[in-house]
Design a protein around this motif. Structure first.
Motif, PDB file in Angstrom:
ATOM      1  N   ASN A  33       0.803  -1.176   0.169  1.00  0.00           N
ATOM      2  CA  ASN A  33       0.005   0.000  -0.057  1.00  0.00           C
ATOM      3  C   ASN A  33       0.887   1.248   0.148  1.00  0.00           C
ATOM      4  OD1 ASN A  33      -2.538  -1.394  -0.174  1.00  0.00           O
ATOM      5  ND2 ASN A  33      -2.967  -1.015   1.821  1.00  0.00           N
ATOM      6  N   ARG A  34       2.034   1.175   0.712  1.00  0.00           N
ATOM      7  CA  ARG A  34       2.973   2.290   0.733  1.00  0.00           C
ATOM      8  C   ARG A  34       3.246   2.757  -0.603  1.00  0.00           C
ATOM      9  NH1 ARG A  34       4.794   5.873   4.189  1.00  0.00           N
ATOM     10  NH2 ARG A  34       6.873   6.235   3.795  1.00  0.00           N
ATOM     11  N   PRO A  63      -5.166   5.916   2.659  1.00  0.00           N
ATOM     12  CA  PRO A  63      -5.076   4.426   3.328  1.00  0.00           C
ATOM     13  C   PRO A  63      -6.632   4.315   4.406  1.00  0.00           C
ATOM     14  CG  PRO A  63      -3.276   5.937   3.885  1.00  0.00           C
ATOM     15  CD  PRO A  63      -4.408   6.783   3.345  1.00  0.00           C
ATOM     16  N   GLU A 115      -6.321  -2.034   5.845  1.00  0.00           N
ATOM     17  CA  GLU A 115      -5.157  -2.672   4.855  1.00  0.00           C
ATOM     18  C   GLU A 115      -5.909  -2.061   3.330  1.00  0.00           C
ATOM     19  OE1 GLU A 115      -5.443  -6.800   5.200  1.00  0.00           O
ATOM     20  OE2 GLU A 115      -7.679  -7.017   4.806  1.00  0.00           O
ATOM     21  N   ARG A 124      -3.856  10.400   9.070  1.00  0.00           N
ATOM     22  CA  ARG A 124      -3.169   9.691   8.163  1.00  0.00           C
ATOM     23  C   ARG A 124      -1.546  10.335   7.920  1.00  0.00           C
ATOM     24  NH1 ARG A 124      -8.299   8.866   7.686  1.00  0.00           N
ATOM     25  NH2 ARG A 124      -8.878   6.825   6.987  1.00  0.00           N
ATOM     26  N   TRP A 174       0.496   8.822  10.258  1.00  0.00           N
ATOM     27  CA  TRP A 174       0.860   7.468   9.994  1.00  0.00           C
ATOM     28  C   TRP A 174       2.009   7.251   8.864  1.00  0.00           C
ATOM     29  CZ3 TRP A 174       0.503   2.652  12.391  1.00  0.00           C
ATOM     30  CH2 TRP A 174      -0.260   2.625  13.742  1.00  0.00           C
ATOM     31  N   ASP A 175       1.926   8.312   8.150  1.00  0.00           N
ATOM     32  CA  ASP A 175       2.971   8.416   7.163  1.00  0.00           C
ATOM     33  C   ASP A 175       4.376   8.506   7.762  1.00  0.00           C
ATOM     34  OD1 ASP A 175       3.081   8.262   4.239  1.00  0.00           O
ATOM     35  OD2 ASP A 175       3.796  10.300   4.328  1.00  0.00           O
ATOM     36  N   TYR A 223       5.521   5.277   9.374  1.00  0.00           N
ATOM     37  CA  TYR A 223       6.117   4.493   8.329  1.00  0.00           C
ATOM     38  C   TYR A 223       7.405   4.779   7.872  1.00  0.00           C
ATOM     39  CZ  TYR A 223       2.384   1.351   7.602  1.00  0.00           C
ATOM     40  OH  TYR A 223       1.289   0.139   7.849  1.00  0.00           O
ATOM     41  N   GLU A 238      -6.426   2.004  12.345  1.00  0.00           N
ATOM     42  CA  GLU A 238      -5.008   2.118  12.515  1.00  0.00           C
ATOM     43  C   GLU A 238      -4.368   0.800  12.791  1.00  0.00           C
ATOM     44  OE1 GLU A 238      -4.890   6.794  13.592  1.00  0.00           O
ATOM     45  OE2 GLU A 238      -4.418   5.484  15.395  1.00  0.00           O
ATOM     46  N   TYR A 257      -2.786  -0.901  10.102  1.00  0.00           N
ATOM     47  CA  TYR A 257      -1.517  -0.295   9.637  1.00  0.00           C
ATOM     48  C   TYR A 257      -0.343  -0.870  10.209  1.00  0.00           C
ATOM     49  CZ  TYR A 257      -4.452   3.619   8.143  1.00  0.00           C
ATOM     50  OH  TYR A 257      -5.677   4.394   7.541  1.00  0.00           O
TER      51      TYR A 257
END
Lengths: 307, 247
Positions: A238-239, A256, A259, B173, B176-177, B180, B198, B201
């Motif tokens: 997904n990223r 997002p 999932e 979001r 969360w970026d 990551y 979440e 994720y």
């Protein structure tokens, strides 16, 4: 009569010469017996609105009525008619469960037994702990006690400011079940929440962001106002897919969701077009489908359209 | 030795006869995004306090970033970052001052503090606001800044306690970026949340019920295991088994 009517309410705070607009000309009506949800993030203006409606804060401009009474002129009448559960714990920590309830009954000049029936389904759950100090209760029990105290004088309108913030999904669901039950008594409920998934438990909702309402309607009608085709994509990574898609001119939005990725296209093309776009850009995926948007999709689309 | 960022074996914490955390065992791999879920009162906060070295376990073993949870708590604190929804930054300090403060208590040199501050301000597009008081920032920005402050000393592991509570969906979001990005650079992420989207994720999730870890796996496998279409269902299914109430 309406439970609540507000017209063009504005409120600005000035701290150290810096102006912050909390509410920017908001208007809405809530019907009698309705669960009306005010949904938006922290800092959107929800608490200011609640404090104006419960006569604890004066608006800069605009008018507001609760059960037909004006929030400025008739504030004393409103205070008798409403129950208010503020966002932060509002009970006396050093009083016992029973003493807290007794206290609230006394200030409203009512007897607990006269309104026991309405609070019974909630209060019964904490009654075994009635001698425990409120400060020593668990989060869920405090919430039930605060709700009992806000209801003890049989209010016509109940104001709940973020009752479920920081509460886990199970307890949140139980809390909304309690509200649905209270509605059966004819109570009008105005409730705020930052959780978009709670929208569907309300009869109508107002989405609020930066002091303005983005939309006011029944949850399913807000969803119908979402005019774009929305696609749900399950990709292998997904990223990587998210990064690649965000750079494409054809993409209007890509967010997002667990999932999956939720995607809309600028020209609102059909799924075949999107499939081709994915193939052309070598974005590998397991599953692609067109889906109905949720309130969170709507909220983000409205936020983007206002930016 | 450091393939595992966190290793816990039968870790317990009792308060009198109350078993707040009851023999939990789990591993977190380096660079993994690990979701630590559970209902209010399940024991998450107590467990987290032990893992960050501010509460001594009643029994069991654990190592954090390779350091022992009993004898090396100071080393643990130097090698982890921590951010919670409740406390993160000093409202009455400016953005620049907050970052300098965090850099200072972790013993970073002045040139490093300066360099890292520039990096953070660029990443968050906050160059113009450098001298603004933190209390004047919107919540979403504050939370992103708080995360950067927790990451300021390049810790091996960062603990995030409900970092996105009350934050708007777009900023959530973006947050969360950032998580990551940090994980891709090798930082291990240990995070609690009440947002079930979440939870998905995360690379792996553990679910605490009444002080015990009742389930642990990738979100996909958990959904399979519980025959559920969403993590919300998995959560409800597990948390309903709880006999304890509240927190």
């Amino acid at each position: 009569m309406k439970a609540v009517t507000i017209n063009q309410i504005s409120k600005t705070y000035t701290v150290q010469k810096e102006k912050t607009i909390a509410l920017d000309g908001v208007s809405f009506d809530a019907d009698l017996g309705e669960i009306f949800g005010i949904i938006g993030p922290d800092g959107a203006g929800k608490s200011s609105l609640f404090r104006i409606l419960t006569t604890l804060l004066l608006p800069d401009s605009g008018t507001a009525n609760v059960m037909g009474y004006d929030v400025i002129k008739d504030y004393k009448n409103i205070r008798k008619k409403v129950g208010y559960m503020p966002g932060k714990f509002s009970l006396y920590q050093d009083l016992s469960v029973e003493e807290n309830l007794e206290f609230f009954a006394t200030i409203f000049n009512v007897k607990i037994k006269d309104n026991y029936q309405m609070i019974a389904p909630i209060y019964k759950q904490i009654e075994p702990f009635k001698d425990r100090k409120a400060g020593a209760l668990s989060g869920g029990m405090k919430q039930k006690l605060a709700l009992s105290c806000a209801l003890i004088h049989k209010p016509d309108v109940l104001f709940l400011d973020e009752p479920t913030t920081g509460v886990d999904p199970v307890s949140r669901k139980e809390f909304w079940d309690m509200l649905s039950e209270l509605k059966q008594h004819g109570l009008s409920i105005i409730v705020s929440t930052p959780y978009m998934d709670e929208a569907n438990r309300c009869d109508r909702i107002a989405l609020i962001q930066e002091g303005k309402f983005l939309s006011i309607n029944q949850p399913n009608k807000i969803i119908k106002e979402f005019k774009r085709n929305l696609y749900s994509l399950e990709s292998l990574n997904n990223r990587i897919a998210l990064k690649a898609l965000k750079e494409k001119n054809e993409i209007h939005s890509c967010h997002p969701f667990g999932e999956k990725l939720h995607i809309t296209l600028k020209e609102n093309q059909e799924i075949q077009f999107f499939e081709n776009l994915l193939i052309q850009n070598k974005i590998e995926y397991q599953h692609l489908e067109k889906i109905e948007p949720g309130i969170e999709d709507c909220f983000m689309e409205l936020m983007l359209s206002k930016q | 030795m450091n393939e595992l960022a966190i290793k816990a074996e039968k870790l317990s914490k009792n308060f009198g006869s109350f078993k707040a955390v009851d023999e939990i065992s789990f591993d977190v791999k380096k660079g993994e995004v690990f979701g630590f879920l559970g209902a209010n009162g399940a024991g998450k906060t107590t467990a987290m306090k032990m893992l960050i070295g501010i509460s001594t376990p009643s029994s069991g073993k654990a190592s954090i970033a390779g350091y022992d949870i009993y004898n090396e708590t100071e080393k643990i604190k130097r090698n982890i970052g921590y951010m919670s929804q409740k406390f993160s930054l000093y409202d009455d300090l400016t953005i620049g001052e907050n970052l300098r403060f965090f850099g200072g208590i972790y013993g970073l040199s002045r040139p490093d503090i300066k360099l890292n501050t520039e990096k953070v301000l660029d990443r968050l597009h906050l160059q113009k606001e450098k001298n603004a008081l933190v209390k004047s920032l919107p919540l979403g920005w504050k939370q992103k800044l708080a995360f950067s402050a927790a990451m300021f000393h390049s810790p091996q592991i960062v603990f995030l306690d409900e970092p996105t509570g009350g934050v708007d969906p777009l900023t959530r979001r973006e947050f969360w970026d950032m998580i990551y990005e940090a994980a891709e650079l090798g930082t291990t992420i240990f995070v609690t949340t009440h947002y079930m989207d979440e939870a998905e994720y995360c690379n792996r999730i553990s679910m605490m019920v009444d002080g015990k870890i009742e389930a642990m796996n990738s979100p996909k496998e958990l959904k399979k295991q519980f025959n559920a279409s969403s993590m919300d269902e998995v959560f409800l299914d597990l948390a309903r088994k709880a006999t304890r109430t509240g927190d």
